[in-house]
Write a protein that holds these residues in place. Structure first.
Motif, PDB file in Angstrom:
ATOM      1  N   ALA A 101       0.838  -1.205   0.000  1.00 48.03           N
ATOM      2  CA  ALA A 101       0.000   0.000   0.000  1.00 48.03           C
ATOM      3  C   ALA A 101       0.871   1.252   0.000  1.00 48.03           C
ATOM      4  CB  ALA A 101      -0.909  -0.009   1.217  1.00 48.03           C
ATOM      5  N   ALA A 102       1.950   1.223   0.773  1.00 52.14           N
ATOM      6  CA  ALA A 102       2.832   2.390   0.829  1.00 52.14           C
ATOM      7  C   ALA A 102       3.382   2.689  -0.563  1.00 52.14           C
ATOM      8  CB  ALA A 102       3.966   2.146   1.818  1.00 52.14           C
ATOM      9  N   LEU A 103       3.789   1.637  -1.272  1.00 55.13           N
ATOM     10  CA  LEU A 103       4.318   1.837  -2.620  1.00 55.13           C
ATOM     11  C   LEU A 103       3.216   2.257  -3.583  1.00 55.13           C
ATOM     12  CD1 LEU A 103       6.769  -1.165  -2.979  1.00 55.13           C
ATOM     13  CD2 LEU A 103       7.315   1.243  -2.691  1.00 55.13           C
ATOM     14  N   ALA A 104       1.994   1.811  -3.318  1.00 58.06           N
ATOM     15  CA  ALA A 104       0.890   2.085  -4.236  1.00 58.06           C
ATOM     16  C   ALA A 104       0.226   3.426  -3.951  1.00 58.06           C
ATOM     17  CB  ALA A 104      -0.140   0.965  -4.166  1.00 58.06           C
ATOM     18  N   THR A 105       0.830   4.239  -3.081  1.00 53.37           N
ATOM     19  CA  THR A 105       0.260   5.543  -2.768  1.00 53.37           C
ATOM     20  C   THR A 105       0.938   6.619  -3.605  1.00 53.37           C
ATOM     21  OG1 THR A 105      -0.165   4.824  -0.518  1.00 53.37           O
ATOM     22  CG2 THR A 105      -0.175   7.185  -0.925  1.00 53.37           C
ATOM     23  N   ALA A 106       0.133   7.326  -4.361  1.00 61.10           N
ATOM     24  CA  ALA A 106       0.693   8.357  -5.228  1.00 61.10           C
ATOM     25  C   ALA A 106       1.170   9.524  -4.382  1.00 61.10           C
ATOM     26  CB  ALA A 106      -0.360   8.819  -6.231  1.00 61.10           C
ATOM     27  N   SER A 195      12.184  14.386   3.151  1.00 63.79           N
ATOM     28  CA  SER A 195      12.208  13.488   1.997  1.00 63.79           C
ATOM     29  C   SER A 195      10.837  12.846   1.843  1.00 63.79           C
ATOM     30  CB  SER A 195      13.263  12.412   2.220  1.00 63.79           C
ATOM     31  OG  SER A 195      12.845  11.554   3.253  1.00 63.79           O
ATOM     32  N   PRO A 196      10.579  12.196   0.703  1.00 67.42           N
ATOM     33  CA  PRO A 196       9.286  11.526   0.547  1.00 67.42           C
ATOM     34  C   PRO A 196       9.025  10.514   1.669  1.00 67.42           C
ATOM     35  CG  PRO A 196      10.397  11.616  -1.553  1.00 67.42           C
ATOM     36  CD  PRO A 196      11.356  12.150  -0.541  1.00 67.42           C
ATOM     37  N   LEU A 197      10.065   9.763   2.052  1.00 62.89           N
ATOM     38  CA  LEU A 197       9.872   8.789   3.121  1.00 62.89           C
ATOM     39  C   LEU A 197       9.522   9.485   4.430  1.00 62.89           C
ATOM     40  CD1 LEU A 197      10.045   5.817   4.085  1.00 62.89           C
ATOM     41  CD2 LEU A 197      12.380   6.339   4.813  1.00 62.89           C
ATOM     42  N   GLN A 198      10.241  10.570   4.719  1.00 61.33           N
ATOM     43  CA  GLN A 198       9.978  11.285   5.971  1.00 61.33           C
ATOM     44  C   GLN A 198       8.569  11.871   5.995  1.00 61.33           C
ATOM     45  OE1 GLN A 198      13.358  13.887   5.712  1.00 61.33           O
ATOM     46  NE2 GLN A 198      14.495  12.738   7.249  1.00 61.33           N
ATOM     47  N   SER A 199       8.150  12.450   4.884  1.00 63.49           N
ATOM     48  CA  SER A 199       6.811  13.036   4.896  1.00 63.49           C
ATOM     49  C   SER A 199       5.751  11.945   4.941  1.00 63.49           C
ATOM     50  CB  SER A 199       6.604  13.961   3.693  1.00 63.49           C
ATOM     51  OG  SER A 199       6.587  13.232   2.504  1.00 63.49           O
ATOM     52  N   PHE A 200       6.090  10.762   4.422  1.00 62.14           N
ATOM     53  CA  PHE A 200       5.166   9.633   4.537  1.00 62.14           C
ATOM     54  C   PHE A 200       5.048   9.188   5.996  1.00 62.14           C
ATOM     55  CE2 PHE A 200       4.390   5.076   4.763  1.00 62.14           C
ATOM     56  CZ  PHE A 200       3.248   4.951   4.002  1.00 62.14           C
ATOM     57  N   LEU A 201       6.193   9.005   6.642  1.00 59.37           N
ATOM     58  CA  LEU A 201       6.200   8.494   8.017  1.00 59.37           C
ATOM     59  C   LEU A 201       5.542   9.456   8.993  1.00 59.37           C
ATOM     60  CD1 LEU A 201       9.757   6.931   8.442  1.00 59.37           C
ATOM     61  CD2 LEU A 201       7.568   5.761   8.240  1.00 59.37           C
TER      62      LEU A 201
ATOM     63  N   GLY B 118      13.958  17.466   8.170  1.00 58.41           N
ATOM     64  CA  GLY B 118      14.656  17.600   6.895  1.00 58.41           C
ATOM     65  C   GLY B 118      16.146  17.338   7.017  1.00 58.41           C
ATOM     66  N   GLY B 119      16.691  17.549   8.207  1.00 57.64           N
ATOM     67  CA  GLY B 119      18.125  17.354   8.391  1.00 57.64           C
ATOM     68  C   GLY B 119      18.505  16.008   8.967  1.00 57.64           C
ATOM     69  N   MET B 120      17.528  15.125   9.124  1.00 55.54           N
ATOM     70  CA  MET B 120      17.837  13.830   9.738  1.00 55.54           C
ATOM     71  C   MET B 120      18.221  12.804   8.686  1.00 55.54           C
ATOM     72  SD  MET B 120      14.773  13.273  12.450  1.00 55.54           S
ATOM     73  CE  MET B 120      14.407  14.445  13.744  1.00 55.54           C
ATOM     74  N   GLY B 121      19.154  11.937   9.031  1.00 52.32           N
ATOM     75  CA  GLY B 121      19.463  10.790   8.173  1.00 52.32           C
ATOM     76  C   GLY B 121      18.408   9.728   8.347  1.00 52.32           C
ATOM     77  N   SER B 122      18.537   8.642   7.564  1.00 53.82           N
ATOM     78  CA  SER B 122      17.489   7.614   7.626  1.00 53.82           C
ATOM     79  C   SER B 122      17.410   6.978   9.006  1.00 53.82           C
ATOM     80  CB  SER B 122      17.718   6.520   6.598  1.00 53.82           C
ATOM     81  OG  SER B 122      18.696   6.875   5.689  1.00 53.82           O
ATOM     82  N   LEU B 123      18.566   6.741   9.611  1.00 50.01           N
ATOM     83  CA  LEU B 123      18.559   6.049  10.903  1.00 50.01           C
ATOM     84  C   LEU B 123      17.874   6.898  11.966  1.00 50.01           C
ATOM     85  CD1 LEU B 123      19.703   3.292  11.634  1.00 50.01           C
ATOM     86  CD2 LEU B 123      21.531   4.493  12.846  1.00 50.01           C
ATOM     87  N   LYS B 124      18.258   8.177  11.993  1.00 49.08           N
ATOM     88  CA  LYS B 124      17.669   9.053  12.992  1.00 49.08           C
ATOM     89  C   LYS B 124      16.174   9.234  12.718  1.00 49.08           C
ATOM     90  CE  LYS B 124      18.563  13.049  15.749  1.00 49.08           C
ATOM     91  NZ  LYS B 124      18.861  14.481  15.683  1.00 49.08           N
ATOM     92  N   THR B 125      15.812   9.289  11.441  1.00 48.23           N
ATOM     93  CA  THR B 125      14.389   9.389  11.089  1.00 48.23           C
ATOM     94  C   THR B 125      13.623   8.225  11.684  1.00 48.23           C
ATOM     95  OG1 THR B 125      14.929  10.456   9.004  1.00 48.23           O
ATOM     96  CG2 THR B 125      12.748   9.494   9.187  1.00 48.23           C
ATOM     97  N   LEU B 126      14.136   7.026  11.475  1.00 51.08           N
ATOM     98  CA  LEU B 126      13.444   5.839  11.976  1.00 51.08           C
ATOM     99  C   LEU B 126      13.382   5.839  13.491  1.00 51.08           C
ATOM    100  CD1 LEU B 126      14.428   2.840   9.701  1.00 51.08           C
ATOM    101  CD2 LEU B 126      12.212   3.922  10.048  1.00 51.08           C
ATOM    102  N   ARG B 127      14.510   6.227  14.117  1.00 53.38           N
ATOM    103  CA  ARG B 127      14.521   6.250  15.582  1.00 53.38           C
ATOM    104  C   ARG B 127      13.489   7.233  16.114  1.00 53.38           C
ATOM    105  NH1 ARG B 127      20.146   5.931  16.934  1.00 53.38           N
ATOM    106  NH2 ARG B 127      20.077   7.980  17.872  1.00 53.38           N
ATOM    107  N   THR B 128      13.436   8.405  15.476  1.00 58.35           N
ATOM    108  CA  THR B 128      12.456   9.398  15.907  1.00 58.35           C
ATOM    109  C   THR B 128      11.046   8.896  15.670  1.00 58.35           C
ATOM    110  OG1 THR B 128      14.052  11.044  15.215  1.00 58.35           O
ATOM    111  CG2 THR B 128      11.853  11.839  15.747  1.00 58.35           C
ATOM    112  N   PHE B 129      10.852   8.199  14.539  1.00 56.87           N
ATOM    113  CA  PHE B 129       9.526   7.676  14.220  1.00 56.87           C
ATOM    114  C   PHE B 129       9.083   6.657  15.263  1.00 56.87           C
ATOM    115  CE2 PHE B 129       6.906   4.466  12.020  1.00 56.87           C
ATOM    116  CZ  PHE B 129       5.815   5.268  11.741  1.00 56.87           C
ATOM    117  N   LEU B 130      10.016   5.788  15.660  1.00 61.96           N
ATOM    118  CA  LEU B 130       9.630   4.707  16.571  1.00 61.96           C
ATOM    119  C   LEU B 130       9.648   5.135  18.032  1.00 61.96           C
ATOM    120  CD1 LEU B 130      11.575   1.806  14.846  1.00 61.96           C
ATOM    121  CD2 LEU B 130       9.112   2.241  14.779  1.00 61.96           C
ATOM    122  N   ALA B 131      10.685   5.878  18.428  1.00 61.56           N
ATOM    123  CA  ALA B 131      10.868   6.136  19.858  1.00 61.56           C
ATOM    124  C   ALA B 131      10.737   7.605  20.223  1.00 61.56           C
ATOM    125  CB  ALA B 131      12.241   5.610  20.291  1.00 61.56           C
TER     126      ALA B 131
END
Ligand SMILES: Nc1ncnc2c1ncn2[C@@H]1O[C@H](COP(=O)(O)OP(=O)(O)OP(=O)(O)O)[C@@H](O)[C@H]1O
Ligand SMILES: [Mg+2]
Lengths: 281, 294
Positions: A101-106, A195-201, B118-131
């Motif tokens: 679903a995440a991939l299928a979201t425009a 980023s797109p991933l960040q705005s998604f999350l 916007g300034g976070m790397g992927s790891l920090k993004t995930l950590r912030t998302f989860l914890a």
């Protein structure tokens, strides 16, 4: 300020569609289809009520239902199996549905991205939509047939069938929920460099989350109903017991099995509806 | 001091719009707009509903496509920047909108943290998302929330805060982000007079510390506190100058044809009738001129 577009003068009209050649044609098409389908299915109410077939024997043969300990045991085991199949099917389906679903979201905002970037984004989008469509449009009972052929009889192929079909349905519904979320918070995030991933999350997902839970519960509810018939093709659950007893003309046992199934389906319906009501926010 | 300007990176520099036109369907939202904004300027944008104010702000983060024209940031064309360069620019632009730009389901603290995402790397993004945010960031969030008068509310779900409180969360997010360019689109439309003052003060402080400040306002009286005012009418700039030059006559021409009247004379009856306690983020009807609080 631009002036609003001018309309034809005259009456505004009610809420029902106004006459047009298009609606007239649509009505004709529906009427034609109706007649054609009546003929094709040999639809005959007279036949239904005057038939001399052994339906009466079947129904009267069901009473009194068989309430012996052995039958009750079979019923309980069948129901538990049905329950387990439906639950696992919904759970595995939900887990598989999520990434699809995440991939299928425009992603709406692609302003100023190059043709290549847009193409790169379309490939996973189209691919996951395609997979979800296949999962969803093949009915679960057909999936059950496929898996029975692949892994043999029993509840395992039934569970797989429910999981695949649930993944298809949930994937579609999840992605629709994700797309329908208010976009302003998402855009605001993008505009500050996420980023797109960040705005998604942080933008889309939190807004869609409560919808997911409710959809998943509803899918579980549907799975319980499906799981009761998957046994007809040998894919486990209470349906398998029902078809065996039918073939043995053991109608009192059929009555018990069917009655218990109806009760459980109704109970799960109630329970799930009550939980979903609380989730709505 | 919580907010110090970023030192390492090259500053954004001056913003120059050249003949910018944005057309959505047929009527242009912006037409031949040529504006220059120097770093550190304090600028108010006014205009009737639908005049193109929001669109003007959106092109500055490349969030809508240009029909024609050019936007240069620090001498470089914004619309031809690579993805990475664009991200670099966007990270230094802070936005604060009516009430729509927070994620209502998230705790207030996370919304504040999103200034940094916007300034976070992927790891920090995930950590912030989860914890959730941790360490220095968590501390900074607490401090900024305290600065906007919301100490101890980091864990409250944003939707459960009032409209004014939510706007303070948005300000806290700006403080965490420390942007060089602030785009505030009608930041006072949903808030009470006290919050309006407080938000204005904070925005001016950030401006004093070096950030360029662009505020889109319906309230001309607040706009008069800005040294430079730009007025848009049907997508064209019709006034650009200091508040003394903005006469009543010019004002009435700017707002002419708007059925809700001029923002300069808000109807006292409706002035505080903004439904700011309605649940959810859909509390505002857009484009209701003249009802922003003083
Ligand atoms: N995404 C869009 N698609 C189509 N038309 C749009 C879009 N965004 C804005 N417009 C149109 O562009 C024009 C300018 O809109 P804009 O939002 O910039 O006005 P505004 O000055 O911010 O108004 P308000 O004070 O009511 O917020 C309006 O006529 C609007 O309908
Ligand atoms: Mg606007």
């Amino acid at each position: 300020m631009a002036s609003p577009p001018t309309e034809h003068p005259g009456r505004m009209g009610g809420a029902i569609p106004r006459f047009s050649w298009k609606t007239a044609l649509a009505v004709l098409v529906v009427l034609g289809l109706t007649g054609w389908s009546f003929a094709g299915t040999k639809f005959d109410l007279v036949e239904l009520f005057t038939s001399t077939r052994p339906i009466e024997k079947f129904i009267s043969g069901m009473f009194p239902p068989d309430l012996s300990a052995a039958t009750l045991r079979t019923t309980a085991i069948g129901l538990l199996e049905t329950f387990q199949m439906s639950f696992l099917g919904a759970l595995i389906g939900a887990i598989a549905a999520f990434p699809l679903a995440a991939l299928a979201t425009a992603e709406a905002a692609t302003v100023g991205s190059s043709r290549r970037e847009r193409l790169l984004r379309t490939v996973p989008y189209r691919l996951s939509r395609f997979v979800l469509n296949i999962f969803r449009s093949i009915p679960d009972i057909l999936w059950a047939l496929v898996f029975v052929i692949a892994v043999g009889l029993g509840p395992f192929p039934g569970t797989l069938a429910l999981a695949v079909h649930s993944a298809g349905i949930l994937g579609k519904l999840y992605s629709e929920t994700l797309e329908a979320v208010p976009v302003r918070p998402v855009e605001a995030l993008r505009a500050t460099g996420a980023s797109p991933l960040q705005s998604f999350l942080f933008g889309r997902l939190p807004q869609a989350m409560s919808g997911f839970t409710s959809l998943t519960l509803y899918q579980w509810e549907c799975n319980i109903r499906s799981a009761t018939v998957l046994g007809l093709v040998g894919a486990g659950g209470i349906g398998q017991q029902i078809i065996i007893s039918m073939n043995l003309f053991d109608y009192p046992k059929v009555a018990t099995l069917v009655g218990a199934t109806i009760i459980v389906v109704l109970l799960v319906d109630r329970f799930s509806a009550a939980v979903r009501k609380r989730l709505v926010y | 001091m919580i907010s110090s300007p970023r030192s390492k990176e090259k500053p954004l520099g001056r913003i120059a719009l050249e003949d910018v036109t944005v057309r959505f369907s047929k009527a242009p939202a912006l037409e031949d707009v040529t504006i220059e904004v120097e770093p550190g300027e304090r600028l108010a944008v006014i205009g009737a509903s639908g005049a193109g104010k929001t669109t003007l702000f959106r092109v500055l983060t490349r969030s809508v496509a240009l029909t024609s024209g050019r936007i240069a940031v620090g001498g470089r064309d914004l619309y031809t920047l690579s993805k990475k360069e664009l991200k670099g620019v966007r990270r230094r632009v802070g936005t604060i909108y009516q009430a729509y730009n927070l994620v209502p389901q998230l705790p207030a603290g996370i919304n504040v943290a999103l200034g940094e995402v916007g300034g976070m790397g992927s790891l920090k993004t995930l950590r912030t998302f989860l914890a959730g945010p941790e360490g220095a960031l968590a501390k900074r969030i607490e401090e900024t929330l305290e600065r906007v008068g919301l100490s101890g509310r980091a864990r409250t779900r944003t939707a459960d805060l009032s409209g004014g409180q939510q706007q303070r969360v948005a300000v806290a997010r700006l403080l965490v982000q420390r942007p060089e360019l602030i785009l505030a689109d009608e930041p006072f439309a949903a808030v009470d007079p006290v919050t309006t003052e407080r938000v204005t003060d904070t925005l001016f402080e950030l401006n004093d510390e070096g950030a360029t400040l662009l505020v889109n306002l319906h309230d001309v009286n607040i706009a008069r506190r800005f040294p430079r005012i730009i007025a848009l009418r049907e997508g064209r700039p019709v006034f650009d100058g200091s508040p003394e030059l903005l006469t009543e006559e010019k004002l009435s021409r700017i707002y002419a044809g708007d059925p809700y009247g001029t923002a300069a004379e808000p109807d006292p009856e409706t002035q505080y009738d903004v439904r700011r306690h309605v649940e959810g983020s859909a509390r505002l009807v857009e484009g209701r001129d003249g009802i922003s609080a003083h």
